[in-house]
Design an enzyme around this catalytic site. Structure first.
Site, mmCIF file in Angstrom:
data_model
loop_
_atom_site.group_PDB
_atom_site.id
_atom_site.type_symbol
_atom_site.label_atom_id
_atom_site.label_comp_id
_atom_site.label_asym_id
_atom_site.label_seq_id
_atom_site.Cartn_x
_atom_site.Cartn_y
_atom_site.Cartn_z
ATOM 1 N N GLU A 59 41.133 47.301 37.799
ATOM 2 C CA GLU A 59 40.005 46.988 38.673
ATOM 3 C C GLU A 59 40.160 47.543 40.091
ATOM 4 O O GLU A 59 39.225 47.493 40.880
ATOM 5 C CB GLU A 59 39.805 45.464 38.732
ATOM 6 N N VAL A 79 51.094 46.168 40.092
ATOM 7 C CA VAL A 79 52.316 46.357 39.315
ATOM 8 C C VAL A 79 51.917 46.506 37.854
ATOM 9 O O VAL A 79 51.210 45.653 37.311
ATOM 10 C CB VAL A 79 53.280 45.153 39.465
ATOM 11 N N VAL A 80 52.369 47.590 37.231
ATOM 12 C CA VAL A 80 52.151 47.813 35.806
ATOM 13 C C VAL A 80 53.523 48.046 35.174
ATOM 14 O O VAL A 80 54.228 48.977 35.544
ATOM 15 C CB VAL A 80 51.229 49.029 35.550
ATOM 16 N N VAL A 81 53.881 47.156 34.244
ATOM 17 C CA VAL A 81 55.182 47.237 33.581
ATOM 18 C C VAL A 81 54.981 47.738 32.156
ATOM 19 O O VAL A 81 54.125 47.220 31.427
ATOM 20 C CB VAL A 81 55.884 45.857 33.567
ATOM 21 N N HIS A 87 49.216 50.997 25.962
ATOM 22 C CA HIS A 87 48.367 50.429 27.012
ATOM 23 C C HIS A 87 48.841 50.830 28.412
ATOM 24 O O HIS A 87 48.041 51.154 29.285
ATOM 25 C CB HIS A 87 48.335 48.896 26.879
#
Length: 165
Positions: A59, A79-81, A87
């Site tokens: 978003e 934060v993207v882990v 994904h």
């Protein structure tokens, strides 16, 4: 980030500029701290900050665009882990492409302060927590303000450059 080669810019004189900061709520322990550091960096540079929150990193671009239409620069934090599925790749690509598009479409610097990491430990080490190796909230804000000052300087230049100058 490789952890080396950082330009070492702690602050810039950005008095009179306004930073729109959009921060994801996902991984809130980290993003809340990154947001605090971004606002502190804007203050240290003499800039004003306006904050918006969104659910996750996907978003960020649409709100970044709304902020870019109103303010001088934008900082996007999240934060993207990496997980066990693809994904991660889709989210990272979407966020990066979206933020780049906002910057180019709006002609405003947009700071990509979204940590894209393999582990939560790597994120903690970049989030500016006590003992962290990096402080992406602070560094992203200073970098984007520095870019705004560079763009402003170019706008004032009347000298032509290039091969046909």
């Amino acid at each position: 980030m490789a952890g080396f080669g950082e330009p070492g810019i702690d602050t810039v004189d950005a008095a009179g500029l306004t930073v729109g900061v959009v921060t994801a709520r996902w991984h809130g322990e980290l993003t809340d701290h990154m947001l605090e550091r971004a606002v502190a960096a804007a203050d240290a540079c003499g800039a004003r900050s306006v904050v918006a929150r969104v659910a996750g990193s996907v978003e960020l671009p649409v709100v970044a665009q709304a902020l870019a239409r109103r303010y001088d620069v934008v900082v996007a934090l999240g934060v993207v882990v990496r997980g066990a599925t693809a994904h991660f790749d889709y989210v990272c690509r979407s966020v990066t492409d979206g933020l780049t598009r906002v910057a180019l479409d709006e002609g405003k610097p947009v700071g990509h302060g979204v940590l894209t990491v393999n582990t939560i430990e790597q994120a903690r080490d970049r989030a500016g927590l006590p003992g962290s190796a990096e402080d992406k909230g602070w560094a992203t804000t200073v970098a984007v303000l520095d870019a705004a000052l560079a763009v402003r300087g170019l706008a004032r230049t009347t000298q032509r450059v290039g091969f046909d100058a």
